[in-house]
Write a protein that holds these residues in place. Structure first.
Motif, PDB file in Angstrom:
ATOM      1  N   GLU A  10     -31.550 -36.442  59.335  1.00  0.00           N
ATOM      2  CA  GLU A  10     -32.841 -35.595  58.437  1.00  0.00           C
ATOM      3  C   GLU A  10     -32.274 -34.115  59.112  1.00  0.00           C
ATOM      4  OE1 GLU A  10     -36.170 -36.990  59.198  1.00  0.00           O
ATOM      5  OE2 GLU A  10     -37.796 -34.864  59.500  1.00  0.00           O
ATOM      6  N   GLY A  11     -32.773 -33.064  57.963  1.00  0.00           N
ATOM      7  CA  GLY A  11     -32.325 -32.006  58.062  1.00  0.00           C
ATOM      8  C   GLY A  11     -32.440 -30.536  57.450  1.00  0.00           C
ATOM      9  N   ASP A  12     -31.964 -29.630  57.653  1.00  0.00           N
ATOM     10  CA  ASP A  12     -32.608 -28.564  57.068  1.00  0.00           C
ATOM     11  C   ASP A  12     -31.150 -27.886  56.460  1.00  0.00           C
ATOM     12  OD1 ASP A  12     -33.309 -26.126  55.638  1.00  0.00           O
ATOM     13  OD2 ASP A  12     -34.655 -25.597  56.850  1.00  0.00           O
ATOM     14  N   ALA A  13     -31.004 -27.169  54.953  1.00  0.00           N
ATOM     15  CA  ALA A  13     -30.025 -26.795  54.536  1.00  0.00           C
ATOM     16  C   ALA A  13     -30.129 -25.218  54.824  1.00  0.00           C
ATOM     17  CB  ALA A  13     -29.497 -26.695  53.156  1.00  0.00           C
ATOM     18  N   GLU A  14     -31.212 -25.072  55.259  1.00  0.00           N
ATOM     19  CA  GLU A  14     -30.999 -23.754  55.044  1.00  0.00           C
ATOM     20  C   GLU A  14     -30.308 -23.353  57.205  1.00  0.00           C
ATOM     21  OE1 GLU A  14     -35.256 -21.977  54.771  1.00  0.00           O
ATOM     22  OE2 GLU A  14     -35.060 -22.792  53.153  1.00  0.00           O
ATOM     23  N   ASN A  15     -30.748 -23.776  57.901  1.00  0.00           N
ATOM     24  CA  ASN A  15     -30.093 -24.304  59.440  1.00  0.00           C
ATOM     25  C   ASN A  15     -29.344 -25.760  60.235  1.00  0.00           C
ATOM     26  OD1 ASN A  15     -30.130 -23.493  61.694  1.00  0.00           O
ATOM     27  ND2 ASN A  15     -32.386 -23.957  62.013  1.00  0.00           N
ATOM     28  N   LEU A  21     -25.407 -32.401  50.571  1.00  0.00           N
ATOM     29  CA  LEU A  21     -26.557 -31.741  50.536  1.00  0.00           C
ATOM     30  C   LEU A  21     -27.908 -32.132  49.964  1.00  0.00           C
ATOM     31  CD1 LEU A  21     -27.272 -29.215  52.909  1.00  0.00           C
ATOM     32  CD2 LEU A  21     -26.720 -28.471  50.868  1.00  0.00           C
ATOM     33  N   GLY A  22     -29.244 -32.648  50.249  1.00  0.00           N
ATOM     34  CA  GLY A  22     -30.037 -33.165  49.558  1.00  0.00           C
ATOM     35  C   GLY A  22     -29.645 -34.073  48.906  1.00  0.00           C
ATOM     36  N   CYS A  23     -29.397 -35.196  49.875  1.00  0.00           N
ATOM     37  CA  CYS A  23     -29.203 -36.619  49.225  1.00  0.00           C
ATOM     38  C   CYS A  23     -30.503 -37.128  48.705  1.00  0.00           C
ATOM     39  CB  CYS A  23     -28.290 -37.427  50.479  1.00  0.00           C
ATOM     40  SG  CYS A  23     -29.370 -37.502  51.625  1.00  0.00           S
ATOM     41  N   GLY A  24     -31.401 -36.899  48.763  1.00  0.00           N
ATOM     42  CA  GLY A  24     -32.538 -37.716  48.452  1.00  0.00           C
ATOM     43  C   GLY A  24     -32.724 -38.816  48.867  1.00  0.00           C
ATOM     44  N   THR A  25     -32.431 -40.368  47.880  1.00  0.00           N
ATOM     45  CA  THR A  25     -31.953 -41.264  48.152  1.00  0.00           C
ATOM     46  C   THR A  25     -31.109 -42.502  48.958  1.00  0.00           C
ATOM     47  OG1 THR A  25     -32.440 -42.822  46.329  1.00  0.00           O
ATOM     48  CG2 THR A  25     -34.592 -41.980  47.387  1.00  0.00           C
ATOM     49  N   LYS A  81     -34.265 -32.695  54.012  1.00  0.00           N
ATOM     50  CA  LYS A  81     -35.237 -32.676  54.675  1.00  0.00           C
ATOM     51  C   LYS A  81     -36.021 -33.471  54.811  1.00  0.00           C
ATOM     52  CE  LYS A  81     -37.446 -28.254  55.099  1.00  0.00           C
ATOM     53  NZ  LYS A  81     -37.819 -26.714  54.211  1.00  0.00           N
ATOM     54  N   HIS A  82     -36.685 -33.883  53.683  1.00  0.00           N
ATOM     55  CA  HIS A  82     -37.595 -34.456  53.855  1.00  0.00           C
ATOM     56  C   HIS A  82     -37.894 -36.436  54.599  1.00  0.00           C
ATOM     57  CE1 HIS A  82     -41.406 -36.820  51.633  1.00  0.00           C
ATOM     58  NE2 HIS A  82     -41.504 -35.245  51.635  1.00  0.00           N
ATOM     59  N   PRO A  83     -38.332 -36.333  55.855  1.00  0.00           N
ATOM     60  CA  PRO A  83     -38.177 -37.698  56.363  1.00  0.00           C
ATOM     61  C   PRO A  83     -38.347 -39.156  55.364  1.00  0.00           C
ATOM     62  CG  PRO A  83     -40.137 -36.489  56.653  1.00  0.00           C
ATOM     63  CD  PRO A  83     -39.750 -36.118  55.757  1.00  0.00           C
ATOM     64  N   ALA A  89     -24.000 -30.443  46.270  1.00  0.00           N
ATOM     65  CA  ALA A  89     -25.196 -30.650  45.812  1.00  0.00           C
ATOM     66  C   ALA A  89     -26.238 -30.795  44.857  1.00  0.00           C
ATOM     67  CB  ALA A  89     -26.107 -29.266  46.570  1.00  0.00           C
ATOM     68  N   GLU A  90     -26.736 -31.397  43.858  1.00  0.00           N
ATOM     69  CA  GLU A  90     -27.677 -31.808  43.176  1.00  0.00           C
ATOM     70  C   GLU A  90     -28.700 -31.325  43.097  1.00  0.00           C
ATOM     71  OE1 GLU A  90     -25.395 -35.893  41.345  1.00  0.00           O
ATOM     72  OE2 GLU A  90     -25.980 -35.932  43.132  1.00  0.00           O
ATOM     73  N   SER A  91     -29.531 -30.623  42.349  1.00  0.00           N
ATOM     74  CA  SER A  91     -31.197 -29.935  42.010  1.00  0.00           C
ATOM     75  C   SER A  91     -30.920 -29.487  43.670  1.00  0.00           C
ATOM     76  CB  SER A  91     -31.190 -31.483  41.518  1.00  0.00           C
ATOM     77  OG  SER A  91     -32.520 -30.091  41.031  1.00  0.00           O
ATOM     78  N   VAL A  92     -30.874 -28.793  44.638  1.00  0.00           N
ATOM     79  CA  VAL A  92     -30.836 -28.663  45.869  1.00  0.00           C
ATOM     80  C   VAL A  92     -31.474 -27.339  46.319  1.00  0.00           C
ATOM     81  CG1 VAL A  92     -30.446 -29.367  47.993  1.00  0.00           C
ATOM     82  CG2 VAL A  92     -30.234 -31.177  46.864  1.00  0.00           C
ATOM     83  N   ILE A  93     -30.274 -27.141  46.034  1.00  0.00           N
ATOM     84  CA  ILE A  93     -30.062 -25.380  46.587  1.00  0.00           C
ATOM     85  C   ILE A  93     -31.353 -24.713  45.584  1.00  0.00           C
ATOM     86  CG2 ILE A  93     -29.354 -23.199  46.826  1.00  0.00           C
ATOM     87  CD1 ILE A  93     -26.430 -25.204  46.870  1.00  0.00           C
TER      88      ILE A  93
HETATM   89  C1  LIG Z   1     -34.211 -32.704  43.436  1.00  0.00           C
HETATM   90  S1  LIG Z   1     -34.321 -33.732  44.727  1.00  0.00           S
HETATM   91  C2  LIG Z   1     -32.029 -34.200  44.300  1.00  0.00           C
HETATM   92  C3  LIG Z   1     -32.436 -34.910  45.231  1.00  0.00           C
HETATM   93  C4  LIG Z   1     -30.478 -35.502  44.869  1.00  0.00           C
HETATM   94  N1  LIG Z   1     -29.549 -35.027  44.941  1.00  0.00           N
HETATM   95  C5  LIG Z   1     -30.345 -36.687  43.725  1.00  0.00           C
HETATM   96  O1  LIG Z   1     -30.033 -35.428  42.859  1.00  0.00           O
HETATM   97  O2  LIG Z   1     -30.707 -37.335  43.324  1.00  0.00           O
HETATM   98  C6  LIG Z   1     -33.740 -32.622  46.002  1.00  0.00           C
HETATM   99  C7  LIG Z   1     -34.141 -32.968  47.566  1.00  0.00           C
HETATM  100  O3  LIG Z   1     -33.236 -31.878  48.305  1.00  0.00           O
HETATM  101  C8  LIG Z   1     -34.141 -31.904  49.002  1.00  0.00           C
HETATM  102  N2  LIG Z   1     -34.512 -30.778  49.661  1.00  0.00           N
HETATM  103  C9  LIG Z   1     -35.476 -29.902  49.181  1.00  0.00           C
HETATM  104  N3  LIG Z   1     -35.276 -28.702  50.601  1.00  0.00           N
HETATM  105  C10 LIG Z   1     -34.242 -28.340  51.174  1.00  0.00           C
HETATM  106  C11 LIG Z   1     -33.745 -28.667  52.762  1.00  0.00           C
HETATM  107  N4  LIG Z   1     -34.123 -27.283  52.722  1.00  0.00           N
HETATM  108  N5  LIG Z   1     -32.893 -29.044  53.663  1.00  0.00           N
HETATM  109  C12 LIG Z   1     -32.095 -30.090  53.312  1.00  0.00           C
HETATM  110  N6  LIG Z   1     -33.058 -30.955  51.974  1.00  0.00           N
HETATM  111  C13 LIG Z   1     -33.754 -30.260  51.360  1.00  0.00           C
HETATM  112  C14 LIG Z   1     -35.262 -32.333  48.816  1.00  0.00           C
HETATM  113  O4  LIG Z   1     -36.423 -33.033  49.896  1.00  0.00           O
HETATM  114  C15 LIG Z   1     -34.931 -34.265  47.781  1.00  0.00           C
HETATM  115  O5  LIG Z   1     -34.434 -34.919  48.455  1.00  0.00           O
END
Ligand SMILES: C[S@@+](CC[C@H](N)C(=O)[O-])C[C@H]1O[C@@H](n2cnc3c(N)ncnc32)[C@H](O)[C@@H]1O
Length: 207
Positions: A62-67, A15-19, A39-41, A80-84
């Motif tokens: 591409e999608g939102d963790a809240e939905n 979840l929130g996979c970043g790159t 979530k971020h394109p 989830a690494e630094s996302v929630i």
């Molecule tokens: C600090 S980065 C961490 C990225 C990755 N997990 C890592 O450890 O490298 C936070 C990530 O969460 C994503 N993010 C933030 N809010 C989000 C949401 N509501 N749904 C999905 N992704 C989200 C951001 O776009 C970003 O890629």
């Protein structure tokens, strides 16, 4: 992750996979069924580039963790690494509890207040990171429980934020200078405030 005994047949969500660095690692190391969502394109575009030849393939969304647009009980493991902390925490945890199988588990690493921050520090955090709340360990546990998670363990790690070196950055060509200023502010904030703001790794189950 080595302790998790991840099986090839298991469905894993990053979840929130970043790159996509962790998703690529997990799929290659454990040959499991990986789905990665952000979530971020621009993050999704960079993850697509990294993961395009991944073997086994990774489903990138591409999608939102809240939905989350996944059916109930879709995943054996969520990472989830630094996302929630960057989302509406309760909404995201409710969604995760819905999409994780009853037999499943979740591991998250999230920003955590080591002590109650002063109002000034809270304002700084909110303006720098755009987040609504910085939870203490006890507050994280309470929110996890409210969402239905049980057997909540805090996995032992160093409690302070540790500066890290990244070696495979795919940097965008035209980055506005304001983002470098922001990064600088983030670095300074981390150095100055690691007594107040740390992180925790939680592992939890649904049953
Ligand atoms: C600090 S980065 C961490 C990225 C990755 N997990 C890592 O450890 O490298 C936070 C990530 O969460 C994503 N993010 C933030 N809010 C989000 C949401 N509501 N749904 C999905 N992704 C989200 C951001 O776009 C970003 O890629």
């Amino acid at each position: 992750m080595e302790d998790e005994n991840i099986q090839r047949t298991e469905a894993v969500l990053d979840l929130g996979c970043g790159t996509g660095q962790t998703a690529a690692y997990l799929a290659e190391r454990f040959h499991c069924q990986l789905t990665a969502i952000d979530k971020h394109p621009i993050m999704v575009e960079k993850a697509k580039e990294r993961l395009k030849n991944n073997n086994p393939p990774i489903q990138l969304i591409e999608g939102d963790a809240e939905n989350l647009r996944f059916a109930d009980d879709s995943f054996d493991l969520v990472i989830a690494e630094s996302v929630i902390a960057f989302t509406h925490i309760s909404k995201t945890l409710d969604e995760l509890a819905r999409v994780i199988k009853n037999t499943g588990r979740m591991i998250i690493i999230e920003m955590t207040a080591e002590q109650n921050p002063t109002e000034a520090l809270q304002r700084e955090i909110f303006s720098l990171y755009g987040i609504r709340e910085v939870l203490t360990e006890e507050e994280w546990r309470a929110k996890l429980q409210q969402a239905g998670f049980t057997k909540i363990e805090t996995i032992k790690t160093p409690s302070a934020l540790i500066p890290s070196e990244l070696h495979d950055v795919n940097q965008s060509k035209n980055i506005h200078s304001k983002f470098f200023d922001l990064w600088e502010k983030h670095d300074q904030f981390v150095l100055q405030n690691n007594h107040f703001i740390g992180f925790r790794v939680f592992k939890c189950h649904l049953s």
